[in-house]
Design a protein around this motif. Structure first.
Motif, PDB file in Angstrom:
ATOM      1  N   MET A  17      57.553  24.972 -24.321  1.00 41.80           N
ATOM      2  CA  MET A  17      58.840  24.314 -24.507  1.00 41.80           C
ATOM      3  C   MET A  17      59.845  24.780 -23.456  1.00 41.80           C
ATOM      4  O   MET A  17      60.572  23.992 -22.874  1.00 41.80           O
ATOM      5  CB  MET A  17      59.391  24.590 -25.912  1.00 41.80           C
ATOM      6  N   GLU A  18      59.859  26.099 -23.191  1.00 39.54           N
ATOM      7  CA  GLU A  18      60.820  26.630 -22.232  1.00 39.54           C
ATOM      8  C   GLU A  18      60.603  26.056 -20.836  1.00 39.54           C
ATOM      9  O   GLU A  18      61.545  25.761 -20.124  1.00 39.54           O
ATOM     10  CB  GLU A  18      60.700  28.160 -22.176  1.00 39.54           C
ATOM     11  N   LYS A  19      59.350  25.903 -20.462  1.00 40.23           N
ATOM     12  CA  LYS A  19      59.067  25.421 -19.105  1.00 40.23           C
ATOM     13  C   LYS A  19      59.417  23.954 -18.938  1.00 40.23           C
ATOM     14  O   LYS A  19      59.878  23.535 -17.889  1.00 40.23           O
ATOM     15  CB  LYS A  19      57.580  25.646 -18.783  1.00 40.23           C
ATOM     16  N   SER A  20      59.175  23.175 -19.981  1.00 40.97           N
ATOM     17  CA  SER A  20      59.309  21.739 -19.827  1.00 40.97           C
ATOM     18  C   SER A  20      60.650  21.204 -20.315  1.00 40.97           C
ATOM     19  O   SER A  20      61.004  20.075 -20.041  1.00 40.97           O
ATOM     20  CB  SER A  20      58.176  21.023 -20.577  1.00 40.97           C
ATOM     21  N   MET A  21      61.394  22.003 -21.056  1.00 39.99           N
ATOM     22  CA  MET A  21      62.617  21.511 -21.665  1.00 39.99           C
ATOM     23  C   MET A  21      63.767  22.488 -21.511  1.00 39.99           C
ATOM     24  O   MET A  21      63.585  23.690 -21.568  1.00 39.99           O
ATOM     25  CB  MET A  21      62.410  21.316 -23.175  1.00 39.99           C
ATOM     26  N   THR A  22      64.963  21.939 -21.381  1.00 36.94           N
ATOM     27  CA  THR A  22      66.163  22.768 -21.476  1.00 36.94           C
ATOM     28  C   THR A  22      66.433  22.996 -22.970  1.00 36.94           C
ATOM     29  O   THR A  22      65.911  22.258 -23.817  1.00 36.94           O
ATOM     30  CB  THR A  22      67.374  22.049 -20.859  1.00 36.94           C
ATOM     31  N   PRO A  23      67.255  23.989 -23.319  1.00 37.97           N
ATOM     32  CA  PRO A  23      67.607  24.174 -24.726  1.00 37.97           C
ATOM     33  C   PRO A  23      68.208  22.914 -25.350  1.00 37.97           C
ATOM     34  O   PRO A  23      67.926  22.593 -26.503  1.00 37.97           O
ATOM     35  CB  PRO A  23      68.626  25.318 -24.687  1.00 37.97           C
ATOM     36  N   PHE A  45      75.275  22.940 -32.704  1.00 39.46           N
ATOM     37  CA  PHE A  45      74.448  23.538 -31.658  1.00 39.46           C
ATOM     38  C   PHE A  45      75.308  24.000 -30.477  1.00 39.46           C
ATOM     39  O   PHE A  45      75.102  25.068 -29.905  1.00 39.46           O
ATOM     40  CB  PHE A  45      73.393  22.534 -31.171  1.00 39.46           C
ATOM     41  N   GLU A  46      76.298  23.174 -30.126  1.00 41.60           N
ATOM     42  CA  GLU A  46      77.166  23.491 -28.977  1.00 41.60           C
ATOM     43  C   GLU A  46      78.272  24.470 -29.342  1.00 41.60           C
ATOM     44  O   GLU A  46      78.985  24.951 -28.454  1.00 41.60           O
ATOM     45  CB  GLU A  46      77.757  22.189 -28.426  1.00 41.60           C
ATOM     46  N   LEU A  84      65.509  27.396 -32.957  1.00 46.00           N
ATOM     47  CA  LEU A  84      65.402  27.617 -31.510  1.00 46.00           C
ATOM     48  C   LEU A  84      65.624  29.090 -31.154  1.00 46.00           C
ATOM     49  O   LEU A  84      65.044  29.591 -30.188  1.00 46.00           O
ATOM     50  CB  LEU A  84      66.400  26.723 -30.755  1.00 46.00           C
ATOM     51  N   TYR A  85      66.435  29.768 -31.942  1.00 46.15           N
ATOM     52  CA  TYR A  85      66.606  31.209 -31.730  1.00 46.15           C
ATOM     53  C   TYR A  85      65.294  31.939 -32.028  1.00 46.15           C
ATOM     54  O   TYR A  85      64.866  32.818 -31.271  1.00 46.15           O
ATOM     55  CB  TYR A  85      67.732  31.748 -32.611  1.00 46.15           C
ATOM     56  N   ASP A  86      64.647  31.547 -33.137  1.00 48.47           N
ATOM     57  CA  ASP A  86      63.373  32.174 -33.502  1.00 48.47           C
ATOM     58  C   ASP A  86      62.320  31.968 -32.424  1.00 48.47           C
ATOM     59  O   ASP A  86      61.432  32.805 -32.228  1.00 48.47           O
ATOM     60  CB  ASP A  86      62.856  31.598 -34.830  1.00 48.47           C
ATOM     61  N   GLN A  87      62.408  30.844 -31.704  1.00 52.17           N
ATOM     62  CA  GLN A  87      61.438  30.538 -30.648  1.00 52.17           C
ATOM     63  C   GLN A  87      61.827  31.142 -29.297  1.00 52.17           C
ATOM     64  O   GLN A  87      61.103  31.000 -28.314  1.00 52.17           O
ATOM     65  CB  GLN A  87      61.304  29.019 -30.500  1.00 52.17           C
ATOM     66  N   GLY A  88      62.975  31.819 -29.241  1.00 50.06           N
ATOM     67  CA  GLY A  88      63.403  32.440 -27.992  1.00 50.06           C
ATOM     68  C   GLY A  88      63.987  31.462 -26.991  1.00 50.06           C
ATOM     69  O   GLY A  88      64.151  31.794 -25.814  1.00 50.06           O
ATOM     70  N   VAL A  89      64.334  30.261 -27.451  1.00 47.54           N
ATOM     71  CA  VAL A  89      64.884  29.249 -26.540  1.00 47.54           C
ATOM     72  C   VAL A  89      66.372  29.470 -26.314  1.00 47.54           C
ATOM     73  O   VAL A  89      66.903  29.235 -25.240  1.00 47.54           O
ATOM     74  CB  VAL A  89      64.624  27.820 -27.095  1.00 47.54           C
ATOM     75  N   ILE A  90      67.071  29.932 -27.364  1.00 50.61           N
ATOM     76  CA  ILE A  90      68.480  30.292 -27.233  1.00 50.61           C
ATOM     77  C   ILE A  90      68.659  31.727 -27.725  1.00 50.61           C
ATOM     78  O   ILE A  90      67.743  32.310 -28.307  1.00 50.61           O
ATOM     79  CB  ILE A  90      69.404  29.330 -28.018  1.00 50.61           C
ATOM     80  N   PHE A  91      69.843  32.286 -27.508  1.00 50.85           N
ATOM     81  CA  PHE A  91      70.052  33.705 -27.756  1.00 50.85           C
ATOM     82  C   PHE A  91      71.202  33.948 -28.736  1.00 50.85           C
ATOM     83  O   PHE A  91      71.928  33.021 -29.109  1.00 50.85           O
ATOM     84  CB  PHE A  91      70.266  34.433 -26.436  1.00 50.85           C
ATOM     85  N   LEU A  92      71.374  35.203 -29.141  1.00 48.47           N
ATOM     86  CA  LEU A  92      72.287  35.548 -30.221  1.00 48.47           C
ATOM     87  C   LEU A  92      73.722  35.036 -30.015  1.00 48.47           C
ATOM     88  O   LEU A  92      74.320  34.537 -30.974  1.00 48.47           O
ATOM     89  CB  LEU A  92      72.293  37.068 -30.442  1.00 48.47           C
ATOM     90  N   PRO A  93      74.320  35.114 -28.814  1.00 46.87           N
ATOM     91  CA  PRO A  93      75.685  34.584 -28.658  1.00 46.87           C
ATOM     92  C   PRO A  93      75.784  33.103 -29.030  1.00 46.87           C
ATOM     93  O   PRO A  93      76.778  32.673 -29.624  1.00 46.87           O
ATOM     94  CB  PRO A  93      75.982  34.801 -27.162  1.00 46.87           C
TER      95      PRO A  93
END
Length: 254
Positions: A17-23, A45-46, A84-93
């Motif tokens: 997912m990370e390689k092929s997609m933006t968050p 999300f935003e 998405l946080y659980d998948q490492g796609v986005i981060f805590l902030p």
């Protein structure tokens, strides 16, 4: 010769997912299809509080019930973020900004309704002593409030003795504890032992990044919550008569 089972190695990040997609693209695939709910989920999300309120106003103007929007739109949007946080796609902030936007949305929905949810019971929420990360606790508290529970929020870095005093004062049906740092999770065992010494048998639901089911199972009142959304489900189960053993049977992976 050492043979490595590549298939058996767990990868926390969704590399494909990370390689092929933006968050943003990854989130877009998870948004609700309902046209009134989608903008609300996107705004969460935003982390855009004003856009969340605008989306809620539009949905209410279209006839949606303000209280129902908490579950149908706000919680759905927050689940996109936590997944998405659980998948490492986005981060805590990102998660913190989204949670703030969701909490604003919940308060707005409550302000737009004449319906006052009947308080089902009291739940104490706390963060382990020594731990200053309260995002998980804030989400748990918000979900409990949204589901009709009165929350006594003790905040972060809560001394074990203070947690015990709060339980004695408020007599809640449950207490939740979160810990993000592995060095702080042992405070939960200390809280548990203080409760037991005082003859208290109330379930103590624990979760957060530092905590796992095996650890929580080592102390007598501990029930492991994998997701924040488990908290109101546990509280409902307790109201229906579940004790610690029944909660473990229902919520633990066996």
């Amino acid at each position: 010769m050492l043979i490595v089972d590549k298939e058996g190695i767990l990868i926390r990040y969704n590399v494909k997912m990370e390689k092929s997609m933006t968050p943003e693209e990854a989130a877009a695939e998870l948004y609700p299809k309902e046209e009134l709910y989608k903008p609300i989920a996107e705004a969460i999300f935003e982390g855009e509080e004003d856009d969340v309120i605008e989306g809620l106003e539009a949905a209410i103007a279209a006839g949606k019930d303000p209280i129902a929007l908490i579950d149908d739109a706000l919680m759905v949007g927050m689940k996109v973020v936590t997944d998405l946080y659980d998948q490492g796609v986005i981060f805590l902030p990102n998660v913190m900004m989204s949670a703030d936007a969701m909490l604003e949305g919940i308060e707005f929905c409550k302000s737009q309704s004449t319906e006052t949810p009947v308080q089902k019971g009291k739940v104490i929420c706390m963060v382990a002593e020594g731990d200053v990360h309260d995002i998980g606790k804030s989400i748990v508290a918000a979900l409990l409030r949204a589901n009709g529970y009165e929350v006594i929020d003790l905040g972060r870095d809560v001394p074990s003795a203070e947690a015990l005093a709060a339980v004695k004062e408020h007599k809640p049906l449950m207490m939740t504890g979160t810990a993000l740092m592995t060095t702080t999770m042992y405070a939960f065992k200390e809280v548990n032992d203080l409760l037991v010494e005082s003859g208290i048998t109330m379930p103590f639901a624990c979760g957060g990044g530092a905590v796992n089911q095996d650890f929580v199972s080592t102390y007598s009142l501990g029930v492991y919550g994998e997701e924040a959304a488990d908290a109101p489900k546990m509280a409902d189960a307790i109201l229906a008569g579940a004790d610690v053993a029944a909660l473990r049977a229902k919520f633990h992976n066996h």
